[in-house]
Design a protein around this motif. Structure first.
Motif, mmCIF file in Angstrom:
data_model
loop_
_atom_site.group_PDB
_atom_site.id
_atom_site.type_symbol
_atom_site.label_atom_id
_atom_site.label_comp_id
_atom_site.label_asym_id
_atom_site.label_seq_id
_atom_site.Cartn_x
_atom_site.Cartn_y
_atom_site.Cartn_z
ATOM 1 N N GLN A 108 0.823 -1.207 0.000
ATOM 2 C CA GLN A 108 0.000 0.000 0.000
ATOM 3 C C GLN A 108 0.858 1.259 0.000
ATOM 4 O OE1 GLN A 108 -3.627 0.004 2.372
ATOM 5 N NE2 GLN A 108 -2.908 1.914 3.304
ATOM 6 N N PRO A 109 0.544 2.217 -0.859
ATOM 7 C CA PRO A 109 1.356 3.447 -0.910
ATOM 8 C C PRO A 109 0.938 4.435 0.184
ATOM 9 C CG PRO A 109 -0.365 3.525 -2.569
ATOM 10 C CD PRO A 109 -0.499 2.192 -1.892
ATOM 11 N N ASP A 110 1.649 5.545 0.220
ATOM 12 C CA ASP A 110 1.277 6.694 1.055
ATOM 13 C C ASP A 110 -0.157 7.066 0.668
ATOM 14 O OD1 ASP A 110 0.728 9.468 1.654
ATOM 15 O OD2 ASP A 110 2.858 9.804 1.915
ATOM 16 N N TYR A 111 -1.079 7.026 1.640
ATOM 17 C CA TYR A 111 -2.479 7.129 1.228
ATOM 18 C C TYR A 111 -2.884 8.544 0.811
ATOM 19 C CZ TYR A 111 -4.284 9.345 5.500
ATOM 20 O OH TYR A 111 -4.561 10.226 6.515
ATOM 21 N N LEU A 112 -2.043 9.518 1.135
ATOM 22 C CA LEU A 112 -2.351 10.889 0.727
ATOM 23 C C LEU A 112 -1.706 11.240 -0.620
ATOM 24 C CD1 LEU A 112 -2.124 12.983 4.016
ATOM 25 C CD2 LEU A 112 -4.147 12.271 2.747
ATOM 26 N N THR A 113 -0.443 10.917 -0.752
ATOM 27 C CA THR A 113 0.262 11.310 -1.969
ATOM 28 C C THR A 113 0.273 10.214 -3.017
ATOM 29 O OG1 THR A 113 2.386 10.450 -1.216
ATOM 30 C CG2 THR A 113 1.841 12.713 -0.583
ATOM 31 N N LYS A 114 -0.114 9.012 -2.606
ATOM 32 C CA LYS A 114 -0.104 7.826 -3.464
ATOM 33 C C LYS A 114 1.300 7.408 -3.890
ATOM 34 C CE LYS A 114 -4.546 7.949 -3.311
ATOM 35 N NZ LYS A 114 -5.092 7.396 -2.077
ATOM 36 N N GLU A 115 2.308 7.993 -3.259
ATOM 37 C CA GLU A 115 3.671 7.616 -3.608
ATOM 38 C C GLU A 115 4.109 6.397 -2.812
ATOM 39 O OE1 GLU A 115 6.041 10.977 -2.822
ATOM 40 O OE2 GLU A 115 5.256 12.105 -4.545
ATOM 41 N N PRO A 116 5.211 5.742 -3.231
ATOM 42 C CA PRO A 116 5.737 4.657 -2.405
ATOM 43 C C PRO A 116 6.181 5.190 -1.039
ATOM 44 C CG PRO A 116 6.760 4.657 -4.576
ATOM 45 C CD PRO A 116 5.953 5.910 -4.472
ATOM 46 N N MET A 117 6.337 4.274 -0.112
ATOM 47 C CA MET A 117 6.698 4.653 1.250
ATOM 48 C C MET A 117 8.219 4.714 1.447
ATOM 49 S SD MET A 117 3.892 5.126 2.900
ATOM 50 C CE MET A 117 4.547 5.217 4.537
ATOM 51 N N ASP A 118 8.952 4.838 0.353
ATOM 52 C CA ASP A 118 10.418 4.847 0.430
ATOM 53 C C ASP A 118 10.940 5.916 1.372
ATOM 54 O OD1 ASP A 118 10.704 4.233 -3.158
ATOM 55 O OD2 ASP A 118 10.452 2.838 -1.489
ATOM 56 N N GLU A 119 10.391 7.116 1.239
ATOM 57 C CA GLU A 119 10.933 8.230 2.024
ATOM 58 C C GLU A 119 10.701 8.031 3.513
ATOM 59 O OE1 GLU A 119 12.942 10.407 0.717
ATOM 60 O OE2 GLU A 119 12.587 9.287 -1.142
ATOM 61 N N ALA A 120 9.637 7.326 3.840
ATOM 62 C CA ALA A 120 9.355 7.072 5.259
ATOM 63 C C ALA A 120 10.520 6.313 5.887
ATOM 64 C CB ALA A 120 8.069 6.272 5.403
ATOM 65 N N PHE A 121 10.856 5.178 5.292
ATOM 66 C CA PHE A 121 11.923 4.381 5.879
ATOM 67 C C PHE A 121 13.281 5.045 5.666
ATOM 68 C CE2 PHE A 121 9.290 1.187 7.475
ATOM 69 C CZ PHE A 121 8.238 1.022 6.584
ATOM 70 N N GLY A 122 13.371 5.833 4.605
ATOM 71 C CA GLY A 122 14.577 6.612 4.413
ATOM 72 C C GLY A 122 14.802 7.549 5.581
ATOM 73 N N SER A 123 13.730 8.221 6.004
ATOM 74 C CA SER A 123 13.899 9.167 7.111
ATOM 75 C C SER A 123 14.267 8.443 8.398
ATOM 76 C CB SER A 123 12.651 10.027 7.287
ATOM 77 O OG SER A 123 11.516 9.232 7.448
ATOM 78 N N ILE A 124 13.759 7.247 8.572
ATOM 79 C CA ILE A 124 14.105 6.498 9.788
ATOM 80 C C ILE A 124 15.593 6.159 9.803
ATOM 81 C CG2 ILE A 124 13.805 4.277 10.957
ATOM 82 C CD1 ILE A 124 11.527 6.030 11.601
ATOM 83 N N VAL A 125 16.083 5.592 8.712
ATOM 84 C CA VAL A 125 17.488 5.162 8.737
ATOM 85 C C VAL A 125 18.451 6.343 8.742
ATOM 86 C CG1 VAL A 125 17.064 2.883 7.757
ATOM 87 C CG2 VAL A 125 17.562 4.781 6.227
ATOM 88 N N LYS A 126 17.992 7.459 8.168
ATOM 89 C CA LYS A 126 18.878 8.634 8.155
ATOM 90 C C LYS A 126 18.937 9.272 9.535
ATOM 91 C CE LYS A 126 17.771 9.976 3.433
ATOM 92 N NZ LYS A 126 16.938 10.912 2.656
ATOM 93 N N THR A 127 17.798 9.282 10.240
ATOM 94 C CA THR A 127 17.724 10.030 11.507
ATOM 95 C C THR A 127 18.099 9.212 12.732
ATOM 96 O OG1 THR A 127 15.759 10.953 10.455
ATOM 97 C CG2 THR A 127 16.279 11.733 12.662
ATOM 98 N N CYS A 128 18.013 7.873 12.612
ATOM 99 C CA CYS A 128 18.185 7.051 13.819
ATOM 100 C C CYS A 128 19.446 6.212 13.710
ATOM 101 C CB CYS A 128 16.977 6.133 14.010
ATOM 102 S SG CYS A 128 15.404 7.023 14.021
ATOM 103 N N PRO A 129 20.562 6.714 14.195
ATOM 104 C CA PRO A 129 21.834 6.019 14.011
ATOM 105 C C PRO A 129 21.936 4.705 14.785
ATOM 106 C CG PRO A 129 22.104 7.863 15.510
ATOM 107 C CD PRO A 129 20.704 7.931 14.994
ATOM 108 N N ASN A 130 21.100 4.548 15.825
ATOM 109 C CA ASN A 130 21.205 3.346 16.645
ATOM 110 C C ASN A 130 20.296 2.223 16.195
ATOM 111 O OD1 ASN A 130 22.966 4.743 18.349
ATOM 112 N ND2 ASN A 130 21.244 5.596 19.499
ATOM 113 N N LEU A 131 19.701 2.354 15.010
ATOM 114 C CA LEU A 131 18.722 1.370 14.578
ATOM 115 C C LEU A 131 19.331 -0.014 14.443
ATOM 116 C CD1 LEU A 131 15.701 1.514 13.796
ATOM 117 C CD2 LEU A 131 16.436 1.430 11.418
ATOM 118 N N GLN A 132 18.763 -0.973 15.219
ATOM 119 C CA GLN A 132 19.264 -2.354 15.177
ATOM 120 C C GLN A 132 18.313 -3.256 14.421
ATOM 121 O OE1 GLN A 132 20.075 -2.247 19.806
ATOM 122 N NE2 GLN A 132 20.040 -4.324 19.009
ATOM 123 N N ARG A 133 17.015 -2.943 14.546
ATOM 124 C CA ARG A 133 16.033 -3.832 13.938
ATOM 125 C C ARG A 133 15.017 -3.023 13.159
ATOM 126 N NH1 ARG A 133 12.220 -8.492 16.762
ATOM 127 N NH2 ARG A 133 11.238 -9.137 14.827
#
Lengths: 183, 586
Positions: free
Chosen positions: B425-450
């Motif tokens: 399912q895409p971003d329900y407002l913009t209909k775009e893929p959710m790539d940027e969502a997870f992109g923002s997580i990995v860019k902002t959270c340096p301690n991400l383990q899982r």
């Protein structure tokens, strides 16, 4: 049973002639399971604890959604089974309005309290002091379903009925004659 | 090196420079025995032969993350003095029915070796293992010092196995049965605890369905003065709970039974007092069927709670809000999505110290239902709870913008598991893929383990993961990606990756084989319903003999050359000898 008694304005429980203001307040607390305030319908409705959980999960006959993917969403079996059992038991009551042709006011009943059609009809008979059924009865129980159509009570399985019933109407007179009752 | 001779060297060495730093073995062992972390112990064992030996003789606990990565004989040979073992078996997707029942991970071969190697074994913690009643009986009768057993997501046993444990384990301190595929034949097992057993500290039978004999339970609780964890099953009523609490006010973790009762026999204040007398309570769970009628009795105990598990209580937003206003110290909270976004707003306002939030779907399989929680609830929580580290969130809609906000509010994520329940399912407002969502997580959270990803995702998501998620250890992917490049980015970019599980993605042989140099540094790889062929699996197996490359045949057989389910893991034990017919080790 006196018809007029049944039609008198009281605050009483269905089937009782004396007004009972205390039980009226209990009725208003619809977070409580309804069993407390309608003791005469309790006996069949209370399910023994342990076995009911197994029963409810066996009863999970809800048809699978059209495109159900194996293992998706990733929810553990344990959580799924547990919740389904609980959902049937603890959902707050399904209250529907019941009107009867000729009666000046409506009643409300909780469909969850009854295990099946026989109990429901008995409750309605007690509530409105009448007989429903084939013995030359003037009354036929009908209900409005999710699509807005008026249906005769008793055609569909009980579980389906309580989910699709929005309100009930006890039809009287020439319209009712010949409809009989399907239960 | 002969394992029976501890002293493999003498103290007087002809080396004047290092003489002053030669410790006798006993001293070295004593020092190393203070190291509890297995990772540190592994490092210590690599220093030199002496340290290797001292470490293996002083170790009391061994953790085996994949039961097939090593054999019980190898473990017993290296570590002679183990008292406590943790073993994990089946791949994680077996929790979701993707692995047939008789796949393996039988605990018995381990117990058989332990019976001779570790007759004084005290503790066994199992996850996703196949455990039979015979195994439990063997455990109960062969290990006289046995104290603690914990089983999570195991299957193959019945309450008869529990009977054996209760009957024979004279020194039992812990019986922890969590969410297993157990054949519940009745509650009689609990009555098998002898009157002489008074050492119980942990008793958890919350996942069992049958009624136990309450009198037996009451007596057991009242004579177990050290009981600190008690989690009963749903059959225990509020009245009965009150009685139990009166015998065990020292409890630190409590799992209640059903929280709804027609008529409690005493006044509600009795229940309230029972709870307020439990001054040490830190964890509360169970609470089946909880409604505002009885929920307030726990309020007095809420002030000190650090973990509240409401995932079996269908609470609404207002009910939750009232409850949470009493729980200022909460660090961990598990909920059902019946609380809605409004309920999550209450979480944000009432629980500033929150570190972990899990929101489970009340109705995961009903696609008609549009209730539950949305992106807005998650954002509310992130605003009020900046210390969030661990989130598991099931929802039916999400936006890239929301996740970006969440990441900004909570940069300390170590575990981010987002499940958008409709696959792809895409971003329900913009209909775009959710790539940027997870992109923002990995860019902002340096301690991400899982990380667990979902929604419509292109290769871009995986490019981001490979580029930024430098501490990532576990990645779960489903219904995502566009080409092999996605998986290649992850395999090429995440140096600490240990577990990779992929299902229903368009990754094929090129991606699969790009990891040929990487898989030995990982615990395991799972790929199902992707585009990997059996030949590619053969290639990998030939290249890397220290990997087991297992292909699971579907019912239809492997006629099309496709490997429908692939499980790759490193091992020093060679190919497994107990593989069922449908598992092909290449």
């Amino acid at each position: 049973m006196n018809m007029e008694d049944g039609l008198c304005l009281t605050l009483g429980l269905p089937g009782r002639n004396e007004p009972d203001t205390e039980s009226c307040y209990k009725n208003n607390n619809n977070n409580n399971n309804n069993k407390r305030s309608q003791p005469e319908y309790n006996d069949d409705s209370i399910e023994s604890k342990g076995s009911s959980i197994a029963k409810e999960s066996d009863m999970d006959t809800a048809p699978a959604p059209k495109s159900q993917v194996v293992g998706w969403p990733p929810v553990r079996n344990y959580r799924r089974i547990n919740f389904q059992a609980k959902k049937v038991e603890t959902e707050s009551g399904i209250y529907v309005k019941v009107s009867m042709d000729g009666a000046p006011y409506l009643r409300k009943i909780d469909l969850k309290v009854y295990k099946g059609y026989p109990e429901l009809l008995k409750a309605l008979e007690n509530m409105f002091k009448l007989t429903i059924g084939y013995k030359g009865s003037e009354y036929a129980p009908t209900y409005e379903d999710k699509d807005g159509d008026w249906m005769l009570v008793g055609d569909v399985p009980w579980e389906m009925f309580i989910v699709s019933c929005k309100r009930m109407r006890i039809m009287k007179g020439s319209e009712a004659k010949g409809l009989g009752c399907n239960v | 090196m002969d394992p029976n001779h501890k002293r493999s060297k003498t103290v007087d060495r002809v080396d004047s420079k290092t003489e002053s730093t030669q410790f006798p073995d006993e001293v070295l062992e004593r020092v190393l025995s203070l190291i509890k972390s297995n990772k540190d112990r592994s490092s210590a064992s690599l220093v030199c032969k002496d340290w290797y030996n001292a470490e293996r003789w002083s170790r009391r606990h061994v953790f085996i993350g994949n039961c097939y990565s090593v054999s019980p004989e190898i473990v017993a040979a290296r570590f002679p003095k183990i008292r406590s073992v943790t073993i994990k078996g089946k791949p994680r997707f077996s929790d979701f029915n993707l692995v047939p029942d008789d796949w393996g991970a039988d605990i018995f071969p381990w117990l058989n070796v332990f019976a001779t190697a570790y007759p004084f074994l005290e503790e066994l913690r199992l996850k996703r293992m196949a455990v039979s009643d015979e195994s439990l009986e063997f455990l109960a009768t062969k290990f006289v010092e046995f104290k603690k057993i914990s089983m999570l997501s195991c299957d193959g046993f019945s309450t008869n196995g529990l009977k054996a444990i209760a009957t024979h384990c004279k020194n039992l301190t812990e019986l922890d049965i969590q969410e297993n595929g157990i054949d519940d034949l009745g509650g009689h097992w609990l009555s098998c605890f002898p009157e002489s057993l008074t050492s119980l500290e942990v008793l958890n039978f919350s996942s069992l369905n049958s009624e136990v004999c309450f009198k037996a339970l009451e007596k057991l609780v009242s004579r177990s003065k050290s009981l600190r964890v008690l989690k009963v099953n749903r059959n225990i009523s509020l009245d009965q709970l009150q009685i139990l609490l009166s015998h065990a006010p020292q409890l630190m973790e409590l799992g209640t039974g059903t929280f709804m009762q027609e008529l409690v026999s005493g006044p509600v204040t009795g229940l309230k007092n029972a709870f307020s007398n439990c001054k040490k309570l830190l964890t509360l769970s169970g609470l089946w069927d909880a409604t505002p009628l009885y929920l307030p009795v726990i309020y007095s105990a809420c002030a000190n709670l650090t973990f509240l598990n409401l995932s079996y209580a269908t609470l609404r937003s207002d009910e939750l809000a009232n409850l949470l206003s009493h729980c200022k110290c909460l660090r961990r909270l598990w909920l059902l999505d019946t609380v809605g976004d409004k309920g999550l707003e209450a979480v944000g306002t009432s629980c500033p110290l929150l570190e972990e939030l899990r929101v489970f779907p009340a109705d995961p399989f009903d696609q008609e239902i549009l209730l539950g929680v949305t992106e807005s609830g998650f954002v509310s929580v992130s605003r009020g709870c900046p210390n969030l580290r661990y989130v598991l969130y099931f929802c039916r809609q999400m936006t890239n913008a929301a996740v970006a906000t969440i990441a900004k509010n909570c940069p300390n994520f170590t575990h981010f598991r987002l499940c958008i329940m409709n696959p792809g399912q895409p971003d329900y407002l913009t209909k775009e893929p959710m790539d940027e969502a997870f992109g923002s997580i990995v860019k902002t959270c340096p301690n991400l383990q899982r990380l667990a990803v979902s929604g419509l995702l292109t290769d871009r998501t995986f490019e981001y993961i490979g580029k930024y998620a430098k501490n990532l250890e576990t990645l779960s992917v489903a219904f995502a990606g566009s080409t092999d490049l996605g998986m290649e980015c992850v395999l090429g970019g995440c140096p600490k990756l240990r577990k990779l599980e992929i299902r229903d993605c368009p990754f094929g042989n090129s991606a699969f084989l790009s990891g040929v140099g990487k898989y030995e540094s990982m615990r395991s790889l799972w790929m199902s319903a992707c585009n990997v062929t059996i030949n590619a699996c053969r290639t990998l197996a030939k290249e890397r003999p220290r990997l087991n490359v297992e292909v699971m045949k579907d019912e239809g057989g492997c006629n099309d050359g496709q490997a429908h389910k692939v499980y790759v893991y490193r091992t020093v034990a060679g190919r497994r000898k107990d593989a069922p017919p449908f598992v092909l080790t290449l």
